[in-house]
Design a protein around this motif. Structure first.
Motif: not given
Length: 456
Positions: A61-66
């Motif tokens: 989730k963190r990675l998808r949200e930058g």
């Protein structure tokens, strides 16, 4: 056929994760599936499936949200079975602690790698109470060296499961402890990079001890770069502070006493070939005797070893009660030797230790490192060591000899893969530096790693 990411380094996996080509959830599922289906079920003592999946989902989730936490976000890690994991007892490779009170919180270094986004997939096997350099464990089984092609060979200890988990490609890194060689020995036996940090470099809160005057920590992994990234995260740093050295600016001292005694011919040949390659790359090399090496073993023979004295102090009540019957007989026998060590002898050993640390430091140039074979032999066959306790004691002492020097003299060290010897088994090249010279050491290891690993 589905693409496999097993056997890749942290650096390789990080590129894929940060670019969006690999989802942390998929990577963790792949790791867990590989662990569950692996033919050697003695590597892990416990899987942390629920935790791992929750951490991987959060990372994804963190990675998808930058909002990546950095280069380690989404990378799986295994923990030696003496780091506190919240909600679980810390069993330290022993069944006598199976019913111990669960930890109320993670060890500090577990928290640190969690904060960096790493995924804790499980706990790995070890020598009981970390008190052997061979890696045998009668309770959870002995993880087998995955590089052996002739007979079943030992993994090295005490961080046995840590080394095998990485060498078998189940995780890219595992965190171990090193009191007399327990990170560097199994790393060398399994063809890995193993970094023993300076004692005190990381918080020891939540780490089950063996001997606090000697205990240190470090990663077992596939490259020096990986070790550098993990080291920074374990200290709460967002980025490393290590600069790659230039081989032409490096100087290495090779001891002429103790460390080559009784070494296998293949180990000596691989080590000398490595020195020749490093010299060809511009590294300055000199040979010198270190009288302190002979002296430290003399003082241990006279008064007993620090690790034995402190292990006995830690476990003396356990050894006097019924729990001793449920412990590894070899660990019990070795620990009980500490009962014979007097307070005077212990304090005298500490005094001599401080003298020898200063003596060695005074003989080294400001930019010199020490190098010799990590272990004087390759990983030996398992069956004879299981069958013969006298042989076990002999080989354990020989296995620990070279690395224990660095613990006694309070050095930091990195073992690098440096070719192969008998039966095609790996040889380790141990590069060491004085305490708290870790950045210099890692920068030098980074510069020398590729040359050391080249085939003769």
């Amino acid at each position: 056929m589905a693409q496999t990411h097993l056997g890749k380094s942290i650096a390789q996996l990080s590129v894929l994760i940060q670019s969006g080509s690999l989802d942390p959830v998929a990577l963790v599922e792949e790791s867990l599936d590989a662990i569950r289906s692996h033919q050697d079920q003695a590597i892990f003592t416990r899987l942390l499936e629920t935790r791992a999946k929750e951490e991987a989902t959060a990372s994804s989730k963190r990675l998808r949200e930058g909002r990546s936490r950095g280069l380690l976000d989404g990378i799986p890690v295994a923990w030696k079975d003496l780091f506190a994991i919240a909600g679980l007892p810390t069993t330290a490779g022993s069944i006598v602690l199976a019913d111990a009170e669960p930890a109320s919180e993670d060890a500090d270094v577990v928290k640190a790698l969690h904060a960096a986004g790493m995924i804790a997939v499980g706990r790995v096997n070890m020598s009981e109470f970390a008190f052997s350099g061979l890696g045998l464990n009668p309770h959870y089984g002995t993880p087998l060296n995955p590089l052996a092609t002739d007979v079943a060979r030992i993994p090295g200890g005490s961080s046995s499961g840590s080394a095998v988990a990485v060498a078998a490609g189940l995780v890219p890194v595992s965190i171990g402890t090193d009191t007399g060689g327990s990170v560097r020995i199994p790393s060398a036996f399994n063809g890995l990079v193993g970094y023993k940090a300076s004692r005190g470099r990381y918080s020891m809160a939540g780490v089950f001890p063996l001997a606090t005057s000697l205990d240190s920590l470090g990663p077992l992994c596939r490259s020096v770069q990986d070790a550098i990234w993990v080291d920074a995260a374990m200290r709460g740093r967002f980025a490393p502070e290590v600069e790659r050295a230039e081989p032409g600016g490096l100087s290495i001292v090779v001891p002429t006493n103790v460390v080559m005694d009784d070494a296998e011919n293949g180990v000596l040949a691989a080590f000398e070939a490595t020195l020749a390659r490093l010299s060809g790359a511009g590294v300055k090399i000199r040979h010198a005797a270190f009288p302190a090496f002979d002296r430290l073993f003399q003082v241990m023979a006279e008064h007993g070893s620090l690790v034995t004295a402190e292990a006995f102090a830690l476990h003396h009540r356990r050894l006097a009660g019924p729990e001793a019957e449920a412990m590894d007989r070899r660990v019990v026998a070795r620990t009980r030797l500490g009962e014979k060590i007097t307070l005077v002898g212990y304090l005298e050993t500490l005094k001599v230790r401080e003298q020898l640390i200063k003596e060695v430091a005074a003989t080294l140039g400001p930019n010199e490192f020490i190098a010799y074979p990590t272990v004087a032999h390759v990983a030996p066959a398992l069956a004879p060591l299981e069958a013969d306790d006298e042989l076990f004691v002999k080989i354990n002492g020989r296995t620990l000899r070279n690395t224990a020097i660095g613990n006694f003299l309070d050095w930091c060290g990195v073992t690098l893969p440096a070719g192969t010897a008998e039966a095609g088994m790996p040889v380790g090249f141990l590069l060491s530096a004085l305490k708290n010279h870790d950045e210099r050491l890692l920068g030098a290891a980074l510069a020398l790693e590729e040359t050391a690993a080249k085939d003769p």
